[in-house]
Design a protein around this motif. Structure first.
Motif, PDB file in Angstrom:
ATOM      1  N   THR A 162     -10.763  -2.765  -2.624  1.00  0.00           N
ATOM      2  CA  THR A 162     -11.056  -1.326  -2.059  1.00  0.00           C
ATOM      3  C   THR A 162      -9.835  -0.920  -1.113  1.00  0.00           C
ATOM      4  N   CYS A 163      -9.916   0.475  -1.122  1.00  0.00           N
ATOM      5  CA  CYS A 163      -9.216   1.056   0.178  1.00  0.00           C
ATOM      6  C   CYS A 163      -9.568   0.676   1.417  1.00  0.00           C
ATOM      7  N   MET A 164      -8.688   0.189   2.421  1.00  0.00           N
ATOM      8  CA  MET A 164      -9.003  -0.392   3.592  1.00  0.00           C
ATOM      9  C   MET A 164      -9.754   0.907   4.553  1.00  0.00           C
ATOM     10  N   GLN A 165      -9.542   2.041   4.150  1.00  0.00           N
ATOM     11  CA  GLN A 165      -9.955   3.187   4.964  1.00  0.00           C
ATOM     12  C   GLN A 165     -11.363   3.935   4.367  1.00  0.00           C
ATOM     13  N   CYS A 166     -11.288   3.995   3.109  1.00  0.00           N
ATOM     14  CA  CYS A 166     -12.648   5.061   2.454  1.00  0.00           C
ATOM     15  C   CYS A 166     -13.342   4.229   1.544  1.00  0.00           C
ATOM     16  N   SER A 167     -12.726   2.746   1.411  1.00  0.00           N
ATOM     17  CA  SER A 167     -13.629   1.812   0.802  1.00  0.00           C
ATOM     18  C   SER A 167     -13.707   2.061  -0.792  1.00  0.00           C
ATOM     19  N   VAL A 168     -12.983   3.032  -1.407  1.00  0.00           N
ATOM     20  CA  VAL A 168     -12.897   3.314  -2.925  1.00  0.00           C
ATOM     21  C   VAL A 168     -12.366   2.261  -3.499  1.00  0.00           C
ATOM     22  N   SER A 169     -12.990   2.001  -4.713  1.00  0.00           N
ATOM     23  CA  SER A 169     -12.599   0.864  -5.705  1.00  0.00           C
ATOM     24  C   SER A 169     -10.971   1.231  -5.971  1.00  0.00           C
ATOM     25  N   LEU A 170      -9.950   0.275  -6.174  1.00  0.00           N
ATOM     26  CA  LEU A 170      -8.681   0.525  -6.297  1.00  0.00           C
ATOM     27  C   LEU A 170      -8.454  -0.091  -7.765  1.00  0.00           C
ATOM     28  N   VAL A 171      -9.477  -0.762  -8.197  1.00  0.00           N
ATOM     29  CA  VAL A 171      -9.198  -1.473  -9.731  1.00  0.00           C
ATOM     30  C   VAL A 171      -8.781  -0.156 -10.586  1.00  0.00           C
ATOM     31  N   GLY A 172      -7.651  -0.418 -11.181  1.00  0.00           N
ATOM     32  CA  GLY A 172      -7.187   0.388 -12.438  1.00  0.00           C
ATOM     33  C   GLY A 172      -6.645   1.790 -11.833  1.00  0.00           C
ATOM     34  N   ARG A 173      -6.279   1.639 -10.427  1.00  0.00           N
ATOM     35  CA  ARG A 173      -5.779   2.906  -9.832  1.00  0.00           C
ATOM     36  C   ARG A 173      -4.720   2.581  -9.129  1.00  0.00           C
ATOM     37  N   GLY A 174      -3.813   3.656  -8.828  1.00  0.00           N
ATOM     38  CA  GLY A 174      -2.646   3.617  -8.026  1.00  0.00           C
ATOM     39  C   GLY A 174      -3.154   3.254  -6.774  1.00  0.00           C
ATOM     40  N   PHE A 175      -2.425   2.646  -5.888  1.00  0.00           N
ATOM     41  CA  PHE A 175      -2.502   2.333  -4.300  1.00  0.00           C
ATOM     42  C   PHE A 175      -1.421   2.378  -3.656  1.00  0.00           C
ATOM     43  N   LEU A 176      -1.418   2.408  -2.455  1.00  0.00           N
ATOM     44  CA  LEU A 176      -0.015   2.238  -1.392  1.00  0.00           C
ATOM     45  C   LEU A 176      -0.451   1.015  -0.632  1.00  0.00           C
ATOM     46  N   THR A 177       0.641   0.630   0.135  1.00  0.00           N
ATOM     47  CA  THR A 177       0.489  -0.295   1.065  1.00  0.00           C
ATOM     48  C   THR A 177       0.937   0.175   2.394  1.00  0.00           C
ATOM     49  N   GLN A 178       0.354  -0.544   3.184  1.00  0.00           N
ATOM     50  CA  GLN A 178       0.903  -0.026   4.819  1.00  0.00           C
ATOM     51  C   GLN A 178       0.619  -1.453   5.569  1.00  0.00           C
ATOM     52  N   ARG A 179       1.673  -1.940   5.813  1.00  0.00           N
ATOM     53  CA  ARG A 179       1.680  -3.149   6.365  1.00  0.00           C
ATOM     54  C   ARG A 179       1.017  -4.241   5.289  1.00  0.00           C
ATOM     55  N   ASP A 180      -0.246  -4.674   6.081  1.00  0.00           N
ATOM     56  CA  ASP A 180      -1.036  -5.862   5.219  1.00  0.00           C
ATOM     57  C   ASP A 180      -2.119  -5.005   4.499  1.00  0.00           C
ATOM     58  N   ASP A 181      -2.374  -3.559   5.070  1.00  0.00           N
ATOM     59  CA  ASP A 181      -3.332  -2.977   4.405  1.00  0.00           C
ATOM     60  C   ASP A 181      -3.152  -2.311   2.856  1.00  0.00           C
ATOM     61  N   ILE A 182      -4.247  -2.161   2.344  1.00  0.00           N
ATOM     62  CA  ILE A 182      -4.118  -1.389   0.817  1.00  0.00           C
ATOM     63  C   ILE A 182      -4.826  -0.024   0.974  1.00  0.00           C
ATOM     64  N   LEU A 183      -4.240   0.814   0.383  1.00  0.00           N
ATOM     65  CA  LEU A 183      -4.733   2.102   0.759  1.00  0.00           C
ATOM     66  C   LEU A 183      -4.841   3.009  -0.623  1.00  0.00           C
ATOM     67  N   CYS A 184      -5.949   3.706  -0.849  1.00  0.00           N
ATOM     68  CA  CYS A 184      -5.823   4.640  -2.137  1.00  0.00           C
ATOM     69  C   CYS A 184      -4.801   5.665  -1.838  1.00  0.00           C
ATOM     70  N   THR A 185      -4.293   6.549  -2.625  1.00  0.00           N
ATOM     71  CA  THR A 185      -3.180   7.352  -2.848  1.00  0.00           C
ATOM     72  C   THR A 185      -3.607   8.323  -1.614  1.00  0.00           C
ATOM     73  N   ASP A 186      -4.679   8.976  -1.695  1.00  0.00           N
ATOM     74  CA  ASP A 186      -5.075  10.012  -0.669  1.00  0.00           C
ATOM     75  C   ASP A 186      -5.157   9.691   0.582  1.00  0.00           C
ATOM     76  N   CYS A 187      -5.674   8.228   0.862  1.00  0.00           N
ATOM     77  CA  CYS A 187      -5.570   7.837   2.448  1.00  0.00           C
ATOM     78  C   CYS A 187      -4.134   7.570   2.796  1.00  0.00           C
ATOM     79  N   GLY A 188      -3.534   7.161   1.775  1.00  0.00           N
ATOM     80  CA  GLY A 188      -1.901   6.834   2.242  1.00  0.00           C
ATOM     81  C   GLY A 188      -1.224   7.947   2.629  1.00  0.00           C
ATOM     82  N   ARG A 189      -1.413   9.159   1.576  1.00  0.00           N
ATOM     83  CA  ARG A 189      -0.645  10.371   2.003  1.00  0.00           C
ATOM     84  C   ARG A 189      -1.093  10.828   3.417  1.00  0.00           C
ATOM     85  N   GLU A 190      -2.395  10.678   3.839  1.00  0.00           N
ATOM     86  CA  GLU A 190      -2.821  11.248   5.257  1.00  0.00           C
ATOM     87  C   GLU A 190      -2.025  10.573   6.371  1.00  0.00           C
ATOM     88  N   LYS A 191      -1.615   9.321   6.101  1.00  0.00           N
ATOM     89  CA  LYS A 191      -0.948   8.403   6.971  1.00  0.00           C
ATOM     90  C   LYS A 191       0.280   9.102   7.409  1.00  0.00           C
TER      91      LYS A 191
END
Length: 281
Positions: free
Chosen positions: A252-281
């Motif tokens: 799941t997304c480290m910030q909003c906890s949405v499931s990332l299974v079958g979805r795109g995601f971004l990495t920030q250091r060791d964290d995994i983020l959904c694309t929405d939370c990643g763009r906010e960063k």
């Protein structure tokens, strides 16, 4: 009884003075009345068994002594062993000839009243039922049939039983085979927690058996999210990314906890983020 006092039969009132009489429940009867009132009838001749005769009885049936005979050969059964068959009394010889089983070993009749062994429709004299290996009477001890013979338990274990590779004792019932070696069910244990494995799923490592819990704790990959083991043996689904693994439900997304299974995601250091939370960063 004083002089002049009457002493009469209780039933017919005839005087019993100077005569033979019989007492029953503190009451006197002449022999004729006693026989008419109380005497048992003989099973053979149907006549009363009078006072001058011996009354022989068996299971509420009665006989004159001279009528108490074998129903087949007519020999007297008085003070002799006998057997009953379908309401007939037979001497032991006639009963054995007509009804007794034959010993499977010596082929002789197993006489009524003698100790015998029976198994699956066969009969033996107790002294003829022998262990096939040591030739000692088995008696009332446990035995094990094998092919056409019967074995006492110690002989069967010596000659036929597998030896458990854990406790080295004979396996007489059931058992488990693992890596071509026999085990008692109760001896086949997890090398880690010593829990019995028979009847449960297990796996092995370096030829040692493990329950799934022990194997997972010791050797399975750990989930980055919950840090618990990921055991594919138990059918768990997991996600793998850059040599890291997650349970599907933990990916799941480290910030909003949405499931990332079958979805795109971004990495920030060791964290995994959904694309929405990643763009906010």
């Amino acid at each position: 009884m004083s002089s002049g006092e009457r002493f009469d039969c209780h039933y017919c009132k005839d005087s019993l003075l100077g005569k033979k009489y019989i007492m029953k429940e503190d009451t006197q009867y002449c022999t004729k009345c006693y026989e008419n009132l109380f005497a048992n009838c003989c099973e053979v001749c149907s006549l009363p068994i009078g006072c001058n005769f011996r009354d022989l009885s068996y299971k509420d049936h009665h006989w004159h002594e001279q009528c108490f005979k074998c129903a087949k050969c007519s020999r007297s059964l008085v003070e002799k062993a006998f057997a009953a068959k379908e309401d007939l009394l037979l001497c032991t010889e006639c009963y054995a000839h007509d009804y007794s089983s034959k010993c499977s070993t010596c082929k002789k009749t197993v006489m009524p009243g003698s100790r015998k062994m029976e198994y699956k429709g066969n009969s033996w004299h107790e002294t003829c039922f022998l262990c096939h290996r040591c030739q000692q009477p088995i008696g009332t001890k446990s035995f094990i049939p094998k092919d056409s013979g019967y074995f006492c338990v110690p002989c069967f274990e010596k000659q036929f039983a597998y030896q458990c590779c854990a406790c080295k004792k004979a396996i007489t019932t059931g058992g488990v085979t693992y890596q071509d070696k026999p085990w008692h069910r109760e001896c086949f244990l997890c090398i880690g927690c010593r829990k019995q494995l028979s009847g449960y799923r297990f796996t092995s490592r370096e030829n040692y058996p493990y329950c799934l819990d022990c194997f997972s704790n010791l050797y399975a990959k750990k989930c980055v999210g919950c840090t618990k083991p990921i055991s594919s043996l138990a059918g768990a689904k997991y996600i793998s990314f850059e040599e890291r693994q997650w349970h599907s439900e933990c990916f799941t997304c480290m910030q909003c906890s949405v499931s990332l299974v079958g979805r795109g995601f971004l990495t920030q250091r060791d964290d995994i983020l959904c694309t929405d939370c990643g763009r906010e960063k």
